[in-house]
Design a protein around this motif. Structure first.
Motif, short mmCIF file in Angstrom:
data_model
loop_
_atom_site.label_atom_id
_atom_site.label_comp_id
_atom_site.label_asym_id
_atom_site.label_seq_id
_atom_site.Cartn_x
_atom_site.Cartn_y
_atom_site.Cartn_z
N LEU A 93 4.93 -7.69 -0.24
CA LEU A 93 3.61 -7.83 -0.86
C LEU A 93 3.33 -9.23 -1.37
O LEU A 93 2.18 -9.63 -1.54
CB LEU A 93 3.46 -6.83 -2.01
CG LEU A 93 3.31 -5.37 -1.58
CD1 LEU A 93 3.08 -4.48 -2.78
CD2 LEU A 93 2.14 -5.23 -0.59
N SER A 94 4.40 -10.01 -1.60
CA SER A 94 4.21 -11.32 -2.25
C SER A 94 3.26 -12.19 -1.44
O SER A 94 2.40 -12.88 -1.98
CB SER A 94 5.55 -12.01 -2.44
OG SER A 94 6.19 -12.16 -1.19
N PHE B 208 -7.10 -1.18 2.32
CA PHE B 208 -5.73 -1.03 2.81
C PHE B 208 -4.92 -0.09 1.93
O PHE B 208 -3.97 0.54 2.40
CB PHE B 208 -5.03 -2.39 2.87
CG PHE B 208 -5.50 -3.26 3.99
CD1 PHE B 208 -6.35 -2.77 4.97
CD2 PHE B 208 -5.09 -4.59 4.08
CE1 PHE B 208 -6.79 -3.58 6.01
CE2 PHE B 208 -5.52 -5.39 5.13
CZ PHE B 208 -6.38 -4.88 6.08
N ARG B 209 -5.30 0.00 0.66
CA ARG B 209 -4.51 0.78 -0.28
C ARG B 209 -5.02 2.22 -0.40
O ARG B 209 -4.25 3.14 -0.56
CB ARG B 209 -4.54 0.10 -1.64
CG ARG B 209 -3.73 0.78 -2.73
CD ARG B 209 -3.67 -0.12 -3.95
NE ARG B 209 -4.95 -0.84 -4.11
CZ ARG B 209 -5.07 -2.14 -4.39
NH1 ARG B 209 -4.01 -2.87 -4.58
NH2 ARG B 209 -6.26 -2.69 -4.52
N VAL C 14 -2.18 1.47 5.29
CA VAL C 14 -2.03 0.18 5.97
C VAL C 14 -1.26 -0.79 5.07
O VAL C 14 -0.45 -1.59 5.54
CB VAL C 14 -3.41 -0.41 6.34
CG1 VAL C 14 -3.25 -1.80 6.92
CG2 VAL C 14 -4.12 0.49 7.35
N LEU C 15 -1.50 -0.68 3.76
CA LEU C 15 -0.78 -1.55 2.83
C LEU C 15 0.73 -1.29 2.91
O LEU C 15 1.53 -2.22 2.79
CB LEU C 15 -1.28 -1.33 1.40
CG LEU C 15 -0.90 -2.42 0.39
CD1 LEU C 15 -1.51 -3.75 0.78
CD2 LEU C 15 -1.30 -2.05 -1.02
N ASP C 16 1.10 -0.01 3.15
CA ASP C 16 2.52 0.31 3.32
C ASP C 16 3.11 -0.45 4.51
O ASP C 16 4.25 -0.90 4.46
CB ASP C 16 2.71 1.82 3.54
CG ASP C 16 2.47 2.62 2.26
OD1 ASP C 16 2.71 2.09 1.17
OD2 ASP C 16 2.04 3.78 2.38
N ILE C 17 2.32 -0.55 5.57
CA ILE C 17 2.79 -1.28 6.75
C ILE C 17 3.04 -2.73 6.41
O ILE C 17 4.10 -3.30 6.69
CB ILE C 17 1.76 -1.20 7.90
CG1 ILE C 17 1.45 0.25 8.26
CG2 ILE C 17 2.25 -1.98 9.12
CD1 ILE C 17 0.33 0.40 9.28
N LYS D 248 3.02 13.55 7.84
CA LYS D 248 3.45 12.78 6.67
C LYS D 248 3.26 11.28 6.93
O LYS D 248 2.78 10.54 6.07
CB LYS D 248 4.93 13.09 6.41
CG LYS D 248 5.30 13.08 4.92
CD LYS D 248 6.72 13.59 4.70
CE LYS D 248 7.20 13.34 3.27
NZ LYS D 248 8.63 13.68 3.11
N ASN D 249 3.68 10.84 8.12
CA ASN D 249 3.49 9.43 8.47
C ASN D 249 2.01 9.03 8.33
O ASN D 249 1.70 7.97 7.80
CB ASN D 249 3.91 9.17 9.92
CG ASN D 249 5.40 9.27 10.15
OD1 ASN D 249 5.85 9.71 11.20
ND2 ASN D 249 6.20 8.87 9.15
#
Lengths: 153, 153
Positions: free
Chosen positions: A86-87, A122-123, A76-79, A70-71
DNA sequence: ATATTAAAGGACCTTTTTATCTTTTATTAT
DNA sequence: ATAATAAAAGATAAAAAGGTCCTTTAATAT
């Protein structure tokens, strides 16, 4: 663009993707030394990544950090989101508080294609997919020669 | 990628390119308010830009900051170099201390084209050329509506 | 059960970046 | 000459980022 914390987090998560498993957990110490990052600082980052369910951990002997299936499906965007938010990534390159296609800053149309390119990667790729791509292409996670000694169970 | 200081410096130098001349100098205060940047911080940046011969200044009544012809021939990259230094710009996106075509980090080939694109613009266009392009394209230096009152001599 | 191991948690320290304030110096209009 | 003006210089302060240390908690091998 990214904080150093995010960079450490990305590199070490990719490291886990490559070298850890549920049956082979790795301690902060080993990872910190492997990718050449300050040990206690990385420990703090890992706490946060665990809370964010991006990596997993168990305490005690033979404990350590690892990725579950699951991990590995996180991105990478989650990291980045988990560490920097995200800002920071969406900020205007010249710092204008409103900058978009309608009200572009002087470099908006130079910067935007890049952002889309890298953010897309990344997404859209999972950490595991990303890691496989890296391994296939022989990319580096550190300039140190990673000893594979610790891989032997 | 850029420090806030660099961003302020770029925006305010472009502002000078657009609105100042040897016969029409502008005070920090006016510029700081116009592009919405902290006054004393900008004053410090301007001192450094003057020392770096990127902008010019005169003291006293009707004094202020302005660009000479020579100043206008400097580049945006000169501004960045003067404030941040170049190392910051050349750093690896993921922070690896050695990252190049031969030893690429995982995102090297995504990031490199962008860097070349934007650095090319920053290096090859003079501040004055850059400014003209911006004006022609109606790009913004701030989200504030810039009053043109102070332009009247 | 117990000792050992390794992460979690919390407090704290350092450095860098960002920002402010006060005094001095140079310029110029009068 | 003098007062007014605006930048230069220098000393500090506040905030953010980066980094460390020590105690507690959970897991497990024995």
């Amino acid at each position: 663009m990214l904080s150093r914390a995010s960079k450490y987090a990305i590199l070490s998560t990719l490291f886990l993707a490559e070298h850890s498993s549920e049956t082979h957990k790795i301690s902060v110490k080993v990872i910190a030394e492997s990718i050449d990052v300050p040990n206690p600082f990385l420990a703090k980052l890992f706490q946060q990544l665990v809370r964010g369910k991006i990596i997993s951990s168990t305490k005690g002997p033979n404990g350590g950090f690892y990725l579950t299936k699951k991990n590995g499906k996180r991105t990478v965007l989650d990291i980045i989101e988990n560490i920097d938010g995200l800002s920071r990534l969406n900020e205007c390159f010249l710092g204008l508080s409103e900058c978009d296609g309608l009200n572009p800053c002087p470099v908006h149309f130079i910067v935007e294609p890049f952002k889309n390119g890298i953010l897309g990667k990344f997404r859209d790729l999972s950490i595991m997919e990303f890691s496989k791509e890296i391994i296939a292409q022989g990319r580096k996670l550190t300039l140190k020669d990673i000893s594979t000694d610790f891989e032997k169970k």
